[in-house]
Design a protein around this motif. Structure first.
Motif, PDB file in Angstrom:
ATOM      1  N   LEU A  44      -9.345 -32.215  -7.631  1.00 15.80           N
ATOM      2  CA  LEU A  44      -9.709 -30.660  -8.519  1.00 15.80           C
ATOM      3  C   LEU A  44      -9.121 -30.328  -9.899  1.00 15.80           C
ATOM      4  N   SER A  45      -7.480 -30.390  -9.528  1.00 14.75           N
ATOM      5  CA  SER A  45      -6.840 -29.987 -10.568  1.00 14.75           C
ATOM      6  C   SER A  45      -7.397 -30.742 -12.175  1.00 14.75           C
ATOM      7  N   TRP A  46      -7.166 -32.293 -11.383  1.00 17.63           N
ATOM      8  CA  TRP A  46      -7.677 -32.829 -12.815  1.00 17.63           C
ATOM      9  C   TRP A  46      -8.771 -32.520 -12.762  1.00 17.63           C
ATOM     10  N   CYS A  47     -10.000 -32.502 -12.187  1.00 18.95           N
ATOM     11  CA  CYS A  47     -11.247 -32.616 -12.885  1.00 18.95           C
ATOM     12  C   CYS A  47     -11.398 -31.058 -13.112  1.00 18.95           C
ATOM     13  N   ALA A  48     -10.901 -30.255 -13.488  1.00 18.87           N
ATOM     14  CA  ALA A  48     -10.369 -27.974 -13.888  1.00 18.87           C
ATOM     15  C   ALA A  48     -10.046 -28.676 -15.027  1.00 18.87           C
ATOM     16  N   PHE A  49      -9.064 -29.599 -14.934  1.00 17.83           N
ATOM     17  CA  PHE A  49      -8.109 -29.578 -16.501  1.00 17.83           C
ATOM     18  C   PHE A  49      -9.399 -30.659 -17.527  1.00 17.83           C
ATOM     19  N   ALA A  50      -9.813 -30.965 -16.768  1.00 23.49           N
ATOM     20  CA  ALA A  50     -10.824 -32.099 -17.558  1.00 23.49           C
ATOM     21  C   ALA A  50     -11.464 -31.122 -18.659  1.00 23.49           C
ATOM     22  N   GLN A  51     -12.481 -30.366 -17.351  1.00 27.06           N
ATOM     23  CA  GLN A  51     -13.174 -29.341 -18.196  1.00 27.06           C
ATOM     24  C   GLN A  51     -12.310 -28.678 -19.071  1.00 27.06           C
ATOM     25  N   CYS A  52     -11.232 -27.764 -18.487  1.00 30.16           N
ATOM     26  CA  CYS A  52     -10.941 -27.123 -19.184  1.00 30.16           C
ATOM     27  C   CYS A  52     -10.679 -28.036 -21.054  1.00 30.16           C
ATOM     28  N   ARG A  53     -10.247 -29.130 -21.502  1.00 32.76           N
ATOM     29  CA  ARG A  53     -10.066 -29.935 -21.830  1.00 32.76           C
ATOM     30  C   ARG A  53     -11.461 -29.703 -23.067  1.00 32.76           C
ATOM     31  N   GLU A  54     -12.411 -30.141 -22.672  1.00 26.32           N
ATOM     32  CA  GLU A  54     -13.439 -29.894 -23.527  1.00 26.32           C
ATOM     33  C   GLU A  54     -14.012 -28.934 -23.613  1.00 26.32           C
ATOM     34  N   THR A  55     -13.985 -27.901 -22.877  1.00 27.73           N
ATOM     35  CA  THR A  55     -14.322 -26.108 -23.316  1.00 27.73           C
ATOM     36  C   THR A  55     -13.343 -25.900 -24.883  1.00 27.73           C
ATOM     37  N   PHE A  56     -11.954 -26.491 -24.679  1.00 27.13           N
ATOM     38  CA  PHE A  56     -11.207 -26.306 -25.633  1.00 27.13           C
ATOM     39  C   PHE A  56     -11.663 -26.870 -26.940  1.00 27.13           C
ATOM     40  N   GLU A  57     -12.178 -27.997 -26.601  1.00 25.91           N
ATOM     41  CA  GLU A  57     -12.595 -29.322 -28.134  1.00 25.91           C
ATOM     42  C   GLU A  57     -13.880 -28.653 -28.234  1.00 25.91           C
ATOM     43  N   SER A  58     -14.521 -28.014 -27.883  1.00 30.11           N
ATOM     44  CA  SER A  58     -15.807 -27.305 -27.661  1.00 30.11           C
ATOM     45  C   SER A  58     -15.149 -25.659 -29.063  1.00 30.11           C
ATOM     46  N   THR A  59     -14.086 -25.306 -28.355  1.00 34.24           N
ATOM     47  CA  THR A  59     -14.139 -23.876 -29.697  1.00 34.24           C
ATOM     48  C   THR A  59     -13.730 -24.999 -31.325  1.00 34.24           C
ATOM     49  N   LEU A  60     -12.747 -25.237 -31.094  1.00 37.03           N
ATOM     50  CA  LEU A  60     -11.958 -25.753 -32.128  1.00 37.03           C
ATOM     51  C   LEU A  60     -13.259 -26.395 -33.231  1.00 37.03           C
ATOM     52  N   TRP A  61     -14.940 -26.524 -32.673  1.00 40.36           N
ATOM     53  CA  TRP A  61     -15.621 -27.291 -33.126  1.00 40.36           C
ATOM     54  C   TRP A  61     -16.367 -25.971 -34.029  1.00 40.36           C
ATOM     55  N   LEU A  62     -16.513 -25.063 -33.242  1.00 37.35           N
ATOM     56  CA  LEU A  62     -17.062 -23.681 -33.339  1.00 37.35           C
ATOM     57  C   LEU A  62     -15.975 -23.098 -34.239  1.00 37.35           C
ATOM     58  N   ALA A  63     -14.761 -23.310 -33.860  1.00 39.06           N
ATOM     59  CA  ALA A  63     -13.874 -22.620 -34.754  1.00 39.06           C
ATOM     60  C   ALA A  63     -13.901 -23.314 -36.637  1.00 39.06           C
ATOM     61  N   GLU A  64     -14.180 -24.096 -36.364  1.00 39.33           N
ATOM     62  CA  GLU A  64     -14.276 -24.721 -38.062  1.00 39.33           C
ATOM     63  C   GLU A  64     -15.265 -23.800 -38.685  1.00 39.33           C
ATOM     64  N   ARG A  65     -16.589 -23.693 -38.303  1.00 35.93           N
ATOM     65  CA  ARG A  65     -17.662 -23.284 -38.841  1.00 35.93           C
ATOM     66  C   ARG A  65     -18.584 -21.626 -38.610  1.00 35.93           C
ATOM     67  N   GLY A  66     -16.904 -21.034 -37.834  1.00 36.41           N
ATOM     68  CA  GLY A  66     -16.542 -19.813 -38.333  1.00 36.41           C
ATOM     69  C   GLY A  66     -17.140 -18.817 -37.169  1.00 36.41           C
ATOM     70  N   LYS A  67     -18.121 -19.838 -35.784  1.00 37.18           N
ATOM     71  CA  LYS A  67     -18.939 -18.954 -35.398  1.00 37.18           C
ATOM     72  C   LYS A  67     -17.372 -18.040 -34.136  1.00 37.18           C
ATOM     73  N   VAL A  68     -17.472 -17.026 -34.563  1.00 32.20           N
ATOM     74  CA  VAL A  68     -16.172 -16.133 -34.230  1.00 32.20           C
ATOM     75  C   VAL A  68     -16.195 -16.231 -32.189  1.00 32.20           C
ATOM     76  N   ASN A  69     -18.183 -14.702 -32.334  1.00 28.57           N
ATOM     77  CA  ASN A  69     -18.623 -14.748 -30.719  1.00 28.57           C
ATOM     78  C   ASN A  69     -17.923 -16.047 -29.846  1.00 28.57           C
ATOM     79  N   ASP A  70     -18.928 -16.992 -30.398  1.00 28.80           N
ATOM     80  CA  ASP A  70     -18.756 -18.611 -29.359  1.00 28.80           C
ATOM     81  C   ASP A  70     -17.184 -18.781 -29.225  1.00 28.80           C
ATOM     82  N   VAL A  71     -16.388 -18.466 -29.997  1.00 26.83           N
ATOM     83  CA  VAL A  71     -15.139 -19.031 -29.458  1.00 26.83           C
ATOM     84  C   VAL A  71     -14.607 -18.536 -28.211  1.00 26.83           C
ATOM     85  N   ARG A  72     -14.816 -17.589 -28.895  1.00 30.68           N
ATOM     86  CA  ARG A  72     -13.883 -16.497 -28.194  1.00 30.68           C
ATOM     87  C   ARG A  72     -14.825 -16.292 -26.731  1.00 30.68           C
ATOM     88  N   SER A  73     -16.043 -16.623 -26.219  1.00 37.12           N
ATOM     89  CA  SER A  73     -16.935 -16.837 -24.808  1.00 37.12           C
ATOM     90  C   SER A  73     -16.005 -18.148 -24.308  1.00 37.12           C
TER      91      SER A  73
END
Length: 257
Positions: A44-73
């Protein structure tokens, strides 16, 4: 439609550089951790971390495009997963708490189907299944996860109070704080125009929150799966973080407007 890339903006490049380092190390940690599929906690630790890593990567894609609200979410989502990783590692009862939360949500959904105003949508066969399901949980403990308590019990109250809670109010939920990001006010506080689309205001704070969540997730993962050089790498990343967070004048620090 033209694409804006805020990575090129020197105000934010430091935070993007740190985020890239965190993403690189998180990938290494995820791919080199040995997981016994029979070990529920580690799995479960590994799965939760894999999920967290995917979320973090998505924040970078959104931040590059100035989607601040979605990055915060998404930063708030990453913070929740970081808290979960610590709880999985430290709280011997957390797996049962997760199971109880799962049962609680299914029970509430079933009760809504059975007793709600749309109950007549169910045919006789499905009504019977819902009733049987509710009866099967009649003597089961069902309780939803309470993230504030979980964070406090696992010594992550600061992450909850400084990242999770503010980003719930100004990010995830539709609140006056979050909606104000779509208006421009005059000196008297009156709305003078509406705004929509890419925005540079708050990108650094959103990236800071995202990196904070990922730092805690990595810390939890390195505790669950110790590795040679892991502590040294975390110290290096923390020093890089502190340099950005503590010197507003430096590239990637607080935006001064």
């Amino acid at each position: 439609m033209a694409t804006i890339d805020f990575r090129a903006d020197p105000r934010f490049s430091g935070w993007f550089a740190l985020a890239d380092e965190l993403l690189k190390f998180s990938t290494e940690v995820m791919l080199t951790s040995t997981v016994k599929l029979s070990d529920d906690s580690k799995l479960l630790s590994w799965c939760a971390f894999a999920q967290c890593r995917e979320t973090f990567e998505s924040t970078l894609w959104l931040a590059e495009r100035g989607k601040v609200n979605d990055v915060r979410s998404l930063a708030r989502t990453a913070a929740e997963r970081a808290i979960a990783i610590r709880a999985i590692n430290k709280d011997g009862q957390f797996l049962e708490k997760m199971a109880s939360d799962f049962r609680s949500k299914r029970k509430n959904m079933a009760a809504t189907l059975r007793e709600g105003e749309r109950a007549d949508w169910l045919n006789a066969e499905n009504t019977k299944k819902v009733v049987e399901f509710l009866q099967s949980l009649a003597n089961e403990t069902t309780d939803g996860l309470k993230w504030e308590a979980i964070a406090r019990e696992n010594q992550l109250d600061h992450l909850y109070q400084m990242v999770y809670r503010p980003l719930s109010n100004d990010g995830v939920h539709c609140t006056l704080d979050s909606l104000q990001r779509h208006v421009v006010k005059d000196e008297h506080g009156r709305v003078k125009e509406l705004r929509y689309g890419p925005d540079d205001e708050g990108i650094d704070d959103a990236l800071r929150a995202s990196c904070t969540a990922m730092m805690f997730a990595l810390e939890g993962m390195c505790e669950a799966f110790p590795r040679p050089g892991g502590d040294e790498k975390m110290r290096s990343l923390l020093a890089q973080y502190k340099k950005l967070d503590g010197t507003p004048e430096s590239t990637g620090g607080h935006t001064n407007k």
